[in-house]
Design an enzyme around this catalytic site. Sequence first.
Site, mmCIF file in Angstrom:
data_model
loop_
_atom_site.group_PDB
_atom_site.id
_atom_site.type_symbol
_atom_site.label_atom_id
_atom_site.label_comp_id
_atom_site.label_asym_id
_atom_site.label_seq_id
_atom_site.Cartn_x
_atom_site.Cartn_y
_atom_site.Cartn_z
ATOM 1 N N LYS A 1 0.841 -1.195 0.000
ATOM 2 C CA LYS A 1 0.000 0.000 0.000
ATOM 3 C C LYS A 1 0.880 1.250 0.000
ATOM 4 O O LYS A 1 1.895 1.301 0.687
ATOM 5 C CB LYS A 1 -0.904 -0.001 1.240
ATOM 6 C CG LYS A 1 -2.000 -1.038 1.165
ATOM 7 C CD LYS A 1 -2.906 -1.009 2.375
ATOM 8 C CE LYS A 1 -3.933 -2.126 2.293
ATOM 9 N NZ LYS A 1 -4.888 -1.976 1.175
ATOM 10 N N ARG B 1 -10.260 -11.606 -0.861
ATOM 11 C CA ARG B 1 -11.039 -12.570 -1.666
ATOM 12 C C ARG B 1 -10.329 -13.922 -1.740
ATOM 13 O O ARG B 1 -10.971 -14.949 -1.929
ATOM 14 C CB ARG B 1 -11.299 -11.966 -3.055
ATOM 15 C CG ARG B 1 -10.064 -11.735 -3.870
ATOM 16 C CD ARG B 1 -10.291 -10.773 -5.031
ATOM 17 N NE ARG B 1 -10.438 -9.381 -4.589
ATOM 18 C CZ ARG B 1 -10.751 -8.361 -5.383
ATOM 19 N NH1 ARG B 1 -10.992 -8.568 -6.656
ATOM 20 N NH2 ARG B 1 -10.854 -7.133 -4.905
HETATM 21 N N1 BES Z 1 -8.374 -4.278 3.041
HETATM 22 C C1 BES Z 1 -8.397 -3.644 1.776
HETATM 23 C C2 BES Z 1 -9.648 -2.812 1.529
HETATM 24 C C3 BES Z 1 -9.866 -1.633 2.444
HETATM 25 C C4 BES Z 1 -9.526 -0.367 2.034
HETATM 26 C C5 BES Z 1 -10.484 -1.795 3.678
HETATM 27 C C6 BES Z 1 -9.761 0.716 2.874
HETATM 28 C C7 BES Z 1 -10.717 -0.712 4.511
HETATM 29 C C8 BES Z 1 -10.364 0.542 4.107
HETATM 30 C C9 BES Z 1 -8.329 -4.700 0.659
HETATM 31 O O1 BES Z 1 -7.594 -5.835 0.964
HETATM 32 C C10 BES Z 1 -7.662 -4.075 -0.516
HETATM 33 O O2 BES Z 1 -6.525 -3.737 -0.414
HETATM 34 N N2 BES Z 1 -8.404 -3.939 -1.611
HETATM 35 C C11 BES Z 1 -7.871 -3.382 -2.805
HETATM 36 C C12 BES Z 1 -8.329 -4.247 -3.969
HETATM 37 C C13 BES Z 1 -7.683 -3.896 -5.285
HETATM 38 C C14 BES Z 1 -6.205 -4.208 -5.254
HETATM 39 C C15 BES Z 1 -8.360 -4.692 -6.373
HETATM 40 C C16 BES Z 1 -8.407 -1.979 -2.954
HETATM 41 O O3 BES Z 1 -9.573 -1.745 -2.605
HETATM 42 O O4 BES Z 1 -7.654 -1.104 -3.360
HETATM 43 MN MN MN Z 2 -5.530 -5.596 0.583
#
Ligand code: BES
Ligand code: MN
Length: 488
Positions: free
Chosen positions: A268, A343
């Site tokens: 991230k 997922r």
């Molecule tokens: N845990 C995150 C989603 C999330 C974002 C939860 C902000 C709470 C607050 C999830 O694992 C994630 O990183 N999702 C990605 C998916 C993408 C790479 C397809 C996202 O939402 O950016």
């Molecule tokens: Mn994630």
Amino acid sequence: MTDASAVIRSVNVSTSKSVPSDATAVGYPVGEKGAVPRQLGMSRSALADNGFEGKAGQTLVIPSGAGLLVAIGVGADDEIDANSLRRAAAAFARVASKHSRLATTLADAGGIDPEAAGSAVVEGVLLASYRYVGLKTGDDLGSKLTDLTIVSGGKRSAAVAKGAGVGHAIASAATFARELANTPPTHLNAVDIADQAVALADDAGLTVEVFNKDDLLAMGCGGMIGVNRGSTEPPRMVKLSYSPKGATKHLAMVGKGIMYDSGGISIKGGDAFHQVMKMDMSGAAAVLSAMSALKAVGCTTKVTAWLMCTDNMPSGSALKLGDVLTMRNGKTVEVLNTDAEGRLVLADGLSLAVEEEPDAIVDIATLTGAVLGALGPDIAGLLGTDQPFIDQVKASSDKVDEPVWQLPLEKKRYRKLLDSPYADMKNIGGPFAGTITASIFLSEFTGDVPYAHLDIAGPMKVDGDEGIYSKGATGFGTRLLIDLACNF
Ligand code: BES
Ligand code: MN
Ligand code: ZN
């Protein structure tokens, strides 16, 4: 970890036909019309002179020799329902937060169903009183509340008392979920949350099985093993079963338990994302907490739950982009972004749930940032494959005031976004409709079982105190899942 539910449970909640003489703060409901309770010692016009009109959300604190008197606005008669009483009770708890012995006649306001009213008022006071204390040192810490008396007269009192007991159990569960999600990531890893589940199972009437890395390998849970690969902390999958005698319906629940989501190799970008990712196990926390309350609230549905718990970390052993995983149900997944890890672990949990042939499966997960773009921070995304079951989830959401909004699980149009030349599907669907493509991915693992998915990335936390929530984790979904199980 401090067990917040034990703290909330240690609040003495009782019901009485009159206000106890040792209460230090007493709340009385006042509507926009009708009589003002005489105990407040003020006329309607005197209240109005102080800016209090009895509107929902208003409170007026009236100092008195005997303690605090609080006028609690409940609005127009036809606005009063369990949700408005829960909010009013929260407002009362907030203005009386310096006090330890609270009493209120709120449960009799509006004459709504006494059991629902008793539960809602207890929930509102207890949930608004919760504060994460965690690792702070010093003495002005946590909630001051020790005693809560729900005052209800006449014929209503027995049912209000029953509801108050239910509300106490529900609030304990939801605060336990908050406590789990607020806990720093190194203080609550996958092993720790599994230990918490084992510790509470007996009293909660649950059987519990814990699966370690070798078990998961043997079971073919490629998603769990893959996501865990970069972490020095071992994974845990927890299976919980609640099997009341004579149950005719069987509900399955699966919770995303990413104890810390760094993104993995697709790390991230930015501290702001990382800072909240200790809460990426909020789905598992909601499921565990809901399960912990089923016996206490008298649920008659059989419920089986899976908590899918691991960190998602980058390292020399981490998943690489282009790696292909084989999930528990045999389907293969090309990993093109390691930050789409929720997922992957849910795929295994959903596959295992299908094997037990339940009547429906619900999962709950902090799954996509995209749901924040679509619905904002207050509302969870709801998607699924079976409209009647989705409608049940929505009905529970409305009832407990945990808002959700349905988005379309549009397999026909968008399944192709997951097509991969190397595997049955890839784990990302491109820049658009991220919440929808994530749910289509999940539905590849739910077979023919009616399925609903809750994406709680938005409401998993609040950034300041508001209503029943205090800054930090909300425990969102716990109350919804309890209601869903009980009415399934
Ligand atoms: N845990 C995150 C989603 C999330 C974002 C939860 C902000 C709470 C607050 C999830 O694992 C994630 O990183 N999702 C990605 C998916 C993408 C790479 C397809 C996202 O939402 O950016
Ligand atoms: Mn994630
Ligand atoms: Zn995540």
